[in-house]
Design an enzyme around this catalytic site. Structure first.
Site, PDB file in Angstrom:
ATOM      1  N   TYR A 192      10.522  -2.866 -10.298  1.00  0.00           N
ATOM      2  CA  TYR A 192      10.423  -2.234  -8.980  1.00  0.00           C
ATOM      3  C   TYR A 192       9.269  -1.245  -9.007  1.00  0.00           C
ATOM      4  CZ  TYR A 192      12.100   0.358  -4.809  1.00  0.00           C
ATOM      5  OH  TYR A 192      12.220   0.967  -3.580  1.00  0.00           O
ATOM      6  N   LYS A 224       9.449  -6.408  -7.432  1.00  0.00           N
ATOM      7  CA  LYS A 224       9.539  -5.894  -6.070  1.00  0.00           C
ATOM      8  C   LYS A 224       8.335  -4.994  -5.865  1.00  0.00           C
ATOM      9  CE  LYS A 224      12.216  -2.998  -2.897  1.00  0.00           C
ATOM     10  NZ  LYS A 224      13.409  -2.131  -2.720  1.00  0.00           N
TER      11      LYS A 224
END
Length: 294
Positions: free
Chosen positions: A135, A163
Site C-alpha cells: 500500500y 495499491k
C-alpha cells in the site's frame, strides 16, 4: 497465478453507534456490498479508522466479515504498521481468523530507505506466508515505494499486488514496466482516477465510494473497454466525488453510510464530523446522483 481480484474492492468503513462498533450495521453493510457485485472487501484500512480501533475490535470486525462473506470474495485485512514485528503478529492473527490476504502500508514516522522497505515487506511476507498487497500512499505516510523497489518485491511469491494511491501516472507506468502483469496486480487507491487507471492497464480499485455505490463503480470496470461509455457514465460519479472531498477520508463517506442506515454518523477522535451544512451538501449530492441513475 491469477490476481487476487479484478474490479472493485471496497475499503470498508467501520460503523459506530455511541462510539462502539455497530456489528449489526456492519453485517447489513457487508451483505449490501455482496448483493451488489463487489469483488473484494478490505477491512481495517484507512477508511476503517484502523488507528483508533483496538486490536480486539479489529479482530472482531475481521471475524464478522470473514464469516459473512464465507469465501464468496477475498477478504483482505489491513495489518501494516511502522513496526515490522507488530505487523507480523497482526498478520498472523488475521490469517488465523481467515483473511485471504493482508495489505501492508509503508512504515511512517520512523521512515526508512528503500533497502529498509524491501526488508520490512519481505520479512513480513516470508514469515506470514499469506498474499500481500503493498500500500503506497505517500500523502499520508510521506514515504514512497519507488518503482524499482516494487519490481524487486514483486519477485517474492507472497507479494502479489500494489495499491497505488499516488495519483501519479508516471509512477504507474514505471511500476508497470518492472512487474509481470500476469502475476502482479495494480489497484488504484484513488476513486477519481479509475477510468484512466483502467485504460492504462490497471486491474481494479480499492474504493471508498463503493461503500455506497458498489454496483455503479463495478460497472466502470466491467465496461472499461468502452471508453466513450465509461467516460460519460463517470461524469455524475465525479460530481459525487467532489462532494466527498470536503474533508479527509473517511469523514465524508460516513455521512452516506449513515444515510443508508449503516450506523450513526460518527468518527473517532482525532477525526471530527462535518458541520451540519456540509453533511446536507453531501447527502444532497448523493440524492441527485441516485435520482440521475433512475
Amino acid at each position: 497465478m491469477t490476481h487476487m481480484f479484478e474490479g472493485v474492492g471496497v475499503a470498508l468503513a467501520t460503523p459506530f453507534t455511541n462510539n462502539e462498533v455497530d456489528f449489526n450495521a456492519l453485517e447489513r453493510h457487508v451483505q449490501f456490498l455482496l448483493n451488489n457485485n463487489i469483488q473484494a472487501i478490505i477491512v481495517n484500512g484507512t477508511t476503517a479508522e484502523s488507528p483508533t480501533l483496538s486490536d480486539e475490535e479489529k479482530e472482531k470486525v475481521l471475524a464478522t466479515v470473514v464469516k459473512l462473506v464465507n469465501h464468496s470474495v477475498p477478504v483482505i485485512a489491513g495489518t501494516g504498521t511502522n513496526n515490522t514485528y507488530k505487523s507480523i503478529q497482526a498478520s498472523i492473527r488475521a490469517k488465523e481468523i481467515g483473511a485471504d490476504a493482508v495489505m501492508l502500508i509503508t512504515p511512517y514516522y520512523n521512515k526508512t530507505n528503500q533497502r529498509g522497505l524491501i526488508q520490512h515487506f519481505e520479512t513480513i511476507a516470508n514469515e506470514v506466508k499469506l498474499p500481500v498487497i503493498l500500500y503506497n500512499v505517500p500523502s499520508r505516510t510521506n514515504m514512497t515505494i519507488e518503482p524499482e523497489t516494487v519490481g524487486i518485491l514483486s519477485h517474492n511469491p507472497y507479494i502479489v499486488a500494489l495499491k497505488d494511491a499516488t495519483n501519479d501516472f508516471d509512477y504507474f507506468d514505471q511500476v508497470k514496466q518492472r512487474i509481470n502483469t500476469n502475476e502482479f496486480a495494480l489497484y488504484s487507491g484513488n476513486d477519481d482516477n479509475v477510468v484512466k487507471f483502467y485504460q492504462r492497464g490497471g486491474n481494479g480499485v480499492i474504493s471508498v465510494i463503493a461503500n455506497v455505490i458498489p454496483q455503479e463503480f463495478q460497472y466502470l470496470y466491467d465496461q472499461r473497454q468502452n471508453e466513450t461509455d465509461i467516460t460519460n457514465y463517470f461524469k455524475p460519479i465525479e460530481k459525487l466525488l467532489e462532494a466527498l472531498s470536503l474533508d479527509v477520508n473517511p469523514i465524508p463517506i460516513k455521512v452516506l453510510t449513515a444515510y443508508l442506515g449503516y450506523g450513526h454518523y460518527e468518527v473517532r477522535l482525532p477525526l471530527v464530523p462535518l458541520e451540519e451544512a456540509q453533511c446536507k451538501q453531501v447527502e444532497r449530492a448523493f440524492e441527485q446522483f441516485k435520482a440521475g441513475e433512475q
